[in-house]
Design a protein around this motif. Structure first.
Motif, mmCIF file in Angstrom:
data_model
loop_
_atom_site.group_PDB
_atom_site.id
_atom_site.type_symbol
_atom_site.label_atom_id
_atom_site.label_comp_id
_atom_site.label_asym_id
_atom_site.label_seq_id
_atom_site.Cartn_x
_atom_site.Cartn_y
_atom_site.Cartn_z
ATOM 1 N N UNK A 1 0.786 -1.393 0.001
ATOM 2 C CA UNK A 1 0.190 -0.084 -0.176
ATOM 3 C C UNK A 1 1.008 1.138 0.000
ATOM 4 N N UNK A 2 0.480 2.102 -0.608
ATOM 5 C CA UNK A 2 1.123 3.395 -0.511
ATOM 6 C C UNK A 2 0.462 4.600 0.163
ATOM 7 N N UNK A 3 -0.628 4.158 0.626
ATOM 8 C CA UNK A 3 -1.283 5.213 1.861
ATOM 9 C C UNK A 3 -1.917 3.977 3.007
ATOM 10 N N UNK A 4 -1.533 4.600 4.128
ATOM 11 C CA UNK A 4 -1.848 3.832 5.271
ATOM 12 C C UNK A 4 -2.407 4.716 6.418
ATOM 13 N N UNK A 5 -2.763 4.263 7.521
ATOM 14 C CA UNK A 5 -3.288 4.720 8.854
ATOM 15 C C UNK A 5 -2.531 4.475 9.854
ATOM 16 N N UNK A 6 -2.281 5.231 10.997
ATOM 17 C CA UNK A 6 -1.456 4.645 12.129
ATOM 18 C C UNK A 6 -2.456 3.319 12.641
ATOM 19 N N UNK A 7 -1.395 2.409 12.848
ATOM 20 C CA UNK A 7 -2.157 1.132 13.385
ATOM 21 C C UNK A 7 -1.961 0.181 12.287
ATOM 22 N N UNK A 8 -1.882 0.533 10.922
ATOM 23 C CA UNK A 8 -1.985 -0.449 9.945
ATOM 24 C C UNK A 8 -0.774 -1.103 9.655
ATOM 25 N N UNK A 9 -0.967 -2.383 9.096
ATOM 26 C CA UNK A 9 0.272 -3.185 8.521
ATOM 27 C C UNK A 9 0.695 -2.992 6.960
ATOM 28 N N UNK A 10 1.794 -2.932 6.792
ATOM 29 C CA UNK A 10 2.391 -2.830 5.382
ATOM 30 C C UNK A 10 3.425 -3.943 4.976
ATOM 31 N N UNK A 11 3.277 -4.504 3.864
ATOM 32 C CA UNK A 11 4.137 -5.556 3.449
ATOM 33 C C UNK A 11 5.160 -4.875 2.360
ATOM 34 N N UNK A 12 6.571 -5.201 2.544
ATOM 35 C CA UNK A 12 7.416 -4.785 1.566
ATOM 36 C C UNK A 12 8.295 -5.928 0.950
ATOM 37 N N UNK A 13 8.269 -5.848 -0.453
ATOM 38 C CA UNK A 13 8.929 -6.964 -1.103
ATOM 39 C C UNK A 13 10.051 -6.536 -1.922
ATOM 40 N N UNK A 14 11.308 -7.121 -1.644
ATOM 41 C CA UNK A 14 12.392 -6.908 -2.219
ATOM 42 C C UNK A 14 12.971 -7.745 -3.440
#
Length: 403
Positions: A174-187
Motif C-alpha cells: 500500500x502507498x497510503x496507510x493509517x496509524x496502526x495499519x500493517x504494510x508489506x515490503x517485497x524486495x
C-alpha cells in the motif's frame, strides 16, 4: 699452487658462461611477476576491489553483485600518473599483469561516471554505481589519462561477476496507510543471497533519523524477500520513504525507495443502534414493506389522522341529530308539559272550541281518555261512572253574551 689454479680455470669459465645465459631469464621472470605481488605494493598501477563487494566463501573470493551496486575500488602504484586526472571504464573479461594491451584492445567497454586523481604516492579511491550497460558476465576495471584517453598499465584482483540486470528494489503493498495499519515490503535483486538486510520506513533514507518501523530480512537465491511492518498507532501524518541496505551498504536504496503516506484515521462516526419502533397503541400499525421505515412512519400518521377525522364527523353528526330531535319534540308539544298531545275528540263533545252554554257530558266532566287521570280528581272513587252523584257540580261558565 699454479697448477692448482690452472686446474680450476675451466670450471670458472663454465660457470661464467652459465651465469651469462641464465641472467636474462631471471630478469624476464622478475618482469613478468604481477605487480600486485611485489613486496611493498604494486610497481605499476594496481586496482583493488573493496572488501565490501566480496562475500566470504562465494565466487572464489572475487567481487559480485547486481547492476546498481555501489562499487568502490582503491588504486596504488600510479606514481607515474600522480596529480593527473584519471577516467575509468569496465571492460569485459579478466585483466592480468601479462596482458599489457587488455585495457586498450579488449571490448566491450563501458565508461564510468566520475574521475580520480592519484596522490604523490600513486594512491586513489574511486566509487561508482555499476552501470546497466554491463548487465551480465565478468568485468575488469581499467584506468585512462583524462587528457588524451591513453590507457595506463594496470591490473585488478577481479573479475567482478554481474548477478542481475536490474538494481535492488522494494515494492509496497500500500502507498497510503493509517496509524496502526500493517504494510508489506517485497524486495528484489538483493544478490547474492544474504542476511542482515535492514528494511525500514522513515522520514528519509540514510539521514540518521529514527525509522518509523523497521526489521531485518534475508534474501533468497533469486534475491527476493518479503517482510511486514506495523505502522505505530502514534505515527504522525505525513510522507515517508521505504528503504533498505545490506550489512556492507553496497546494496542500498538511497532516496530512491518507494514513498508511503500516513493519513490520520478519520474519527469513527457511531452507527445508530437499530431498534424496533413500537406501533401506536391507539391505532393499528400500518403494513410496512422493505421499501423503507420512512414510508411506514408516514402511513401510521396518515391512518391516525383519518381515525381522528372520522371521530370528529361522528361527533358532529350525533350533536346534529340531538338538536333535530329536540326541535321536533318542541313542535309536537308547544305547551311544554312534556306529555304527548291529546288526540282529537278525546274529551268527547267538550273541547276548547265548544261554545259557551253548550251541554256537556253528564256529571260535568268529559270522559277521560286516560283512566288513570281519575285518581287525580278530588273526591273521585274508582271506578268512576256517570251515575256517581258525589262529584261536585260543575258550574257552567257565564254566558259571555248575557243571555
Amino acid at each position: 699452487m699454479r697448477r692448482s689454479s690452472r686446474a680450476f680455470m675451466p670450471w670458472l669459465a663454465l660457470g661464467a658462461v652459465l651465469l651469462a645465459m641464465g641472467l636474462p631469464f631471471a630478469v624476464a621472470g622478475v618482469a613478468t611477476t604481477p605487480a600486485a605481488q611485489a613486496a611493498g605494493g604494486c610497481l605499476n598501477g594496481c586496482i583493488h576491489w573493496d572488501s565490501s563487494m566480496i562475500y566470504p566463501g562465494q565466487n572464489n573470493g572475487f567481487p559480485e553483485g547486481p547492476v546498481g551496486e555501489h562499487a568502490l575500488v582503491h588504486g596504488e602504484g600510479f606514481v607515474a600518473a600522480a596529480s593527473q586526472t584519471l577516467t575509468f571504464q569496465v571492460v569485459r573479461g579478466d585483466v592480468t599483469a601479462s596482458d599489457t594491451q587488455f585495457c586498450q584492445l579488449a571490448n566491450p567497454k563501458v565508461p564510468l561516471s566520475g574521475t580520480a586523481t592519484p596522490d604523490s604516492s600513486g594512491k586513489f579511491d574511486f566509487g561508482f554505481v555499476w552501470p546497466a550497460a554491463a548487465s551480465s558476465g565478468q568485468w575488469s576495471i581499467c584506468a585512462y589519462r583524462a587528457s588524451d584517453g591513453t590507457p595506463l598499465f594496470n591490473t585488478d584482483d577481479g573479475p567482478f561477476s554481474v548477478l542481475a540486470a536490474q538494481p535492488p528494489s522494494l515494492a509496497l503493498s500500500n502507498t497510503s496507510v493509517h496509524p496502526g495499519d500493517a504494510i508489506t515490503l517485497t524486495g528484489h535483486n538483493w544478490l547474492p543471497a544474504q542476511g542482515q538486510i535492514f528494511v525500514y520506513i522513515g522520514p528519509c533514507a540514510d539521514c540518521g533519523g529514527a525509522p518509523l518501523a523497521s526489521t531485518m530480512a534475508t534474501s533468497a537465491g533469486d534475491g527476493s524477500f518479503s517482510v511486514t511492518l506495523n505502522i505505530p498507532a502514534s505515527a504522525a501524518a505525513g510522507g515517508y520513504i521505504a528503504s533498505a541496505h545490506n550489512a556492507s551498504s553496497v546494496l542500498d536504496l538511497i532516496d530512491t525507495g518507494p514513498h508511503v503516506v500516513v493519513n490520520l484515521a478519520p474519527t469513527a462516526t457511531p452507527r445508530p443502534t437499530a431498534t424496533a419502533t413500537s406501533a401506536p397503541t391507539a391505532t393499528a400499525a400500518p403494513n410496512t414493506t422493505s421499501s423503507g421505515s420512512s414510508n411506514g412512519s408516514g402511513g401510521g400518521n396518515n391512518a391516525l389522522l383519518v381515525v381522528i377525522g372520522i371521530l370528529v364527523v361522528v361527533l358532529l353528526l350525533a350533536i346534529a341529530g340531538l338538536v333535530i330531535f329536540l326541535l321536533s319534540r318542541n313542535r309536537q308539544n308547544p305547551s311544554g308539559s312534556g306529555g304527548p298531545p291529546a288526540p282529537p275528540g278525546a274529551y268527547g263533545s267538550y273541547s276548547a272550541t265548544t261554545q259557551p252554554g253548550a251541554p256537556v257530558t253528564p256529571g260535568g266532566y268529559p270522559p277521560s281518555a286516560y283512566p288513570d287521570d281519575a285518581a287525580t280528581l278530588p273526591g273521585r272513587q274508582q271506578p268512576w261512572s256517570p251515575e256517581d252523584n258525589d262529584a261536585p257540580t260543575v258550574q257552567s261558565p257565564a254566558d259571555p253574551f248575557n243571555r
